[in-house]
Structures are given as structure tokens and as C-alpha cells.
Design a protein around this motif. Structure first.
Motif, mmCIF file in Angstrom:
data_model
loop_
_atom_site.group_PDB
_atom_site.id
_atom_site.type_symbol
_atom_site.label_atom_id
_atom_site.label_comp_id
_atom_site.label_asym_id
_atom_site.label_seq_id
_atom_site.Cartn_x
_atom_site.Cartn_y
_atom_site.Cartn_z
ATOM 1 N N UNK A 176 -1.872 -46.375 24.499
ATOM 2 C CA UNK A 176 -2.754 -47.526 24.325
ATOM 3 C C UNK A 176 -1.957 -48.712 23.801
ATOM 4 N N UNK A 177 -2.031 -49.887 24.442
ATOM 5 C CA UNK A 177 -1.262 -51.024 23.961
ATOM 6 C C UNK A 177 -1.736 -51.483 22.594
ATOM 7 N N UNK A 178 -0.780 -51.877 21.777
ATOM 8 C CA UNK A 178 -1.102 -52.396 20.459
ATOM 9 C C UNK A 178 0.076 -53.237 19.982
ATOM 10 N N UNK A 179 -0.211 -54.223 19.161
ATOM 11 C CA UNK A 179 0.839 -55.036 18.571
ATOM 12 C C UNK A 179 1.684 -55.719 19.627
ATOM 13 N N UNK A 180 2.998 -55.704 19.369
ATOM 14 C CA UNK A 180 3.929 -56.334 20.286
ATOM 15 C C UNK A 180 4.031 -55.601 21.605
ATOM 16 N N UNK A 181 3.708 -54.292 21.623
ATOM 17 C CA UNK A 181 3.786 -53.550 22.855
ATOM 18 C C UNK A 181 2.858 -54.087 23.922
ATOM 19 N N UNK A 182 1.725 -54.645 23.533
ATOM 20 C CA UNK A 182 0.782 -55.182 24.511
ATOM 21 C C UNK A 182 1.368 -56.394 25.226
ATOM 22 N N UNK A 183 2.214 -57.173 24.545
ATOM 23 C CA UNK A 183 2.838 -58.321 25.183
ATOM 24 C C UNK A 183 3.798 -57.854 26.266
ATOM 25 N N UNK A 184 4.560 -56.837 25.989
ATOM 26 C CA UNK A 184 5.502 -56.326 26.970
ATOM 27 C C UNK A 184 4.770 -55.705 28.139
ATOM 28 N N UNK A 185 3.717 -54.971 27.870
ATOM 29 C CA UNK A 185 2.975 -54.332 28.943
ATOM 30 C C UNK A 185 2.217 -55.340 29.796
ATOM 31 N N UNK A 186 1.965 -56.507 29.267
ATOM 32 C CA UNK A 186 1.279 -57.518 30.057
ATOM 33 C C UNK A 186 2.194 -58.136 31.108
ATOM 34 N N UNK A 187 3.487 -57.940 30.990
ATOM 35 C CA UNK A 187 4.434 -58.436 31.990
ATOM 36 C C UNK A 187 4.564 -57.385 33.075
ATOM 37 N N UNK A 188 4.455 -57.822 34.295
ATOM 38 C CA UNK A 188 4.416 -56.856 35.397
ATOM 39 C C UNK A 188 5.736 -56.116 35.547
ATOM 40 N N UNK A 189 6.852 -56.783 35.244
ATOM 41 C CA UNK A 189 8.149 -56.134 35.451
ATOM 42 C C UNK A 189 8.510 -55.173 34.322
ATOM 43 N N UNK A 190 7.843 -55.287 33.185
ATOM 44 C CA UNK A 190 8.109 -54.361 32.078
ATOM 45 C C UNK A 190 6.902 -53.505 31.753
ATOM 46 N N UNK A 191 5.799 -53.685 32.478
ATOM 47 C CA UNK A 191 4.618 -52.868 32.281
ATOM 48 C C UNK A 191 4.407 -51.935 33.460
ATOM 49 N N UNK A 192 3.687 -52.374 34.503
ATOM 50 C CA UNK A 192 3.488 -51.508 35.667
ATOM 51 C C UNK A 192 4.783 -51.114 36.372
ATOM 52 N N UNK A 193 5.797 -51.969 36.326
ATOM 53 C CA UNK A 193 7.064 -51.662 37.002
ATOM 54 C C UNK A 193 8.115 -51.129 36.036
#
Length: 332
Positions: A176-193
Motif C-alpha cells: 500500500x503506498x504511503x509517505x514518499x513511496x506514493x510519490x515514486x509509485x505515481x510515476x509510471x516509470x518507477x511505479x507500474x514499470x
């Protein structure tokens, strides 16, 4: 006199018993019209007279060597090995080499395996799994050892970082995204890819003096559209992000959006390989400093590590008015 002694029949029998040896040459030479002139006619002895047969008419050359006689023509010529001894037998003809069946079996098996792996590649590991982490580390180690990466890393003109390393470390795709991790996961190249199937390696190099940005990336097997070929949409996404990074690093606001993006696909980009993205700012000299701070054209290319261009890109980035955008931190 002959007729008086024995009569006509006795004369005919006498003439038949007398052999007439008329040379062949005398029959061919006509008599001279002047009876006073006589042509000497040489008579041949009986031993040199030969019957006139059809075989002499078939031969145009009377001095035919013995090798051209009918017997010699019908008789096969002896080979080099039989010339030394007439008693030695003729050597057998060389045997024709045949391809062994196992060669075709191995060739067919190899081609079939390559075709199967191309059309139906093995399933990549799940993101965040131990196997995915191990493969991602191996890919990053391989990317760090590339000659181009080592050259850019030692060049004092460039500053380098991993994509979005300025944010907090990314969490796993399943958590589950939380904190700073949610910012990284919101980027397509560092989240879904993220992970070995996506973009496990993204190293950024920035030349502050010229504004050029060089990105070395790795396309995993999950970025494919056709089997073994990177999807055109994935290429457009990464080029948009890379060229936008070049523009945002020049904007004082450290933010911006894409207003226009043009792509020309020159040749296929293959999965499971490293590629280089080069982005160069192209400011319009007709625009003043205030306009250049909010509008910028950027040109770029996606190339192989050998320098072959796969995609050409051109994009326009602007800082919108009336919309407050959060500035990107360093190391994005």
C-alpha cells in the motif's frame, strides 16, 4: 584365234579364268584425246591393292591415327592409375557425402526453440519477488559496467543520478503506498514499470553548461508490444519524460507540462536491452528571456549503445499560467 579353236563359249571361259589386275588409278585417269601422246600408268603390285569399302568413305582423313579408329573410340581410355600397369583394376568412383539426419534434427530443434521463445517468451517474475529483486540487481550491475556509463560517470561536465532517486525509495508494487513511496509509485516509470520486467535501470546524466540530458535505460520484457519489440506507447512515454526532464531543468519554476510531442520511429527497439536517450534544448532566439523561462523546444533521439537511431523525437514544453504545479525536486 580363240574363237577358231574353241568357239565363243571357250573364249568366254578363257577370259573369265584370266585375272585382270587393273589398277584403281588407271580407272580414274581418262585417256588423252591425242592418240600419239600416251600417259604412263603405273601399275600397282597385287599386294598393295585393297578393296574399296564404305569404311574408307566415312573417314575424311586418310592419315587417321590409331586413336581415332572405331575400336579405339569404343574402348574406354585408361585412367592415370591404370597407365602404370595394365593388370591393375580401375579405381571405384568417389562416394558422394551425405548429410547426416542428426544435423537436420539439431537445426530444426534450434530454430524451433528460438521461434518459441520469441513468440511466447517465459513469464517474467512477479514484481517485488526475490527473483525479481535478484534480476534487477544483475541488470543494474551490467548497466554500470557499460563503457558509455563509465565514460559519462568520469566526465566532470556531467552530474548523474538514478531516475527519481531524489524521492524516497520506492515501495513494492503490491504494498500500500504511503509517505514518499506514493510519490515514486505515481510515476509510471518507477511505479507500474518498476522491476526487472519494466525499467530496472535508468541512469541520468546532466550537462549544466549546455543543458543536454543523457539517459541510459534498460527495457525489460514487460515493455513489449510485439514479441521481443518494445511497445511504441512505452517509447513515447519514456521519451516524453526524458525530454520533459531536459526542459524542466532549465525552467526556473522547475516544473512544466507537454504541449506538443512528435515522434518518428526509425527502426524497432528490442526488449531486454540497453538504450540511450539524448535530449538537447532548442531555445528560440526570437523569444525573450521571460518567454524562454516558460516555453522551450527540446529535440531528442533514442539510440542503441552502438549509436544507431531507433526513434527521433521533438517536443514543446511550457509552464502553464494560472495553474499552480508543485516543483520537482532535484534527482527526479
Amino acid at each position: 584365234m580363240l574363237a577358231g579353236v574353241g568357239g565363243p563359249r571357250a573364249a568366254q571361259a578363257c577370259l573369265r579364268s584370266v585375272p585382270l589386275t587393273i589398277p584403281l588409278r588407271s580407272r580414274l585417269l581418262p585417256a588423252h584425246p591425242n592418240p600419239a601422246i600416251r600417259i604412263p600408268r603405273a601399275s600397282l603390285p597385287p599386294s598393295q591393292l585393297r578393296p574399296f569399302t564404305s569404311s574408307r568413305l566415312l573417314s575424311a582423313d586418310r592419315t587417321t591415327p590409331s586413336s581415332r579408329t572405331p575400336d579405339a573410340i569404343l574402348r574406354p581410355e585408361p585412367g592415370p592409375s591404370s597407365s602404370s600397369s595394365s593388370s591393375s583394376s580401375a579405381s571405384p568412383p568417389p562416394r558422394r557425402k551425405r548429410l547426416r539426419p542428426w544435423l537436420f534434427i539439431a537445426l530444426g530443434f534450434g530454430l524451433g526453440t528460438m521461434l518459441r521463445l520469441t513468440l511466447s517468451p517465459p513469464t517474467p517474475p512477479a514484481p517485488g519477488s526475490d527473483e525479481d529483486t535478484y534480476l534487477s540487481e544483475q541488470i543494474r550491475a551490467q548497466g554500470s559496467s557499460l563503457p558509455l556509463v563509465q565514460k559519462l560517470s568520469t566526465d566532470p561536465r556531467y552530474t548523474s543520478w538514478d531516475a527519481y532517486s531524489g524521492f524516497s525509495s520506492p515501495t513494492t508494487h503490491t504494498s500500500k503506498p504511503h509517505g514518499g513511496g506514493s510519490v515514486v509509485q505515481s510515476r509510471i516509470t518507477t511505479g507500474p514499470l518498476a522491476g526487472s520486467r519494466g525499467l530496472p535501470f535508468q541512469r541520468i546524466y546532466h550537462d549544466v553548461a549546455t543543458g543536454e540530458v543523457v539517459s541510459v535505460v534498460y527495457f525489460g520484457s514487460g515493455t513489449g508490444g510485439w514479441p521481443g519489440v518494445v511497445h511504441g506507447g512505452a517509447l513515447a512515454t519514456l521519451l516524453d519524460e526524458s525530454l520533459g526532464r531536459c526542459a524542466i531543468l532549465r525552467f526556473p519554476a522547475r516544473t512544466g507540462v507537454t504541449a506538443r510531442l512528435e515522434l518518428q520511429y526509425r527502426q524497432p527497439t528490442l526488449t531486454s536491452g540497453f538504450y540511450v536517450i539524448r535530449a538537447r534544448p532548442m531555445p528560440d532566439e526570437r523569444d525573450g528571456p521571460e518567454k524562454q523561462a516558460r516555453k522551450l523546444w527540446v529535440e531528442g533521439t533514442l539510440e542503441t549503445v552502438d549509436g544507431k537511431t531507433c526513434v527521433e523525437a521533438k517536443a514543446l514544453f511550457v509552464v502553464p499560467k494560472g495553474v499552480k504545479l508543485k516543483p520537482l525536486v532535484e534527482g527526479f
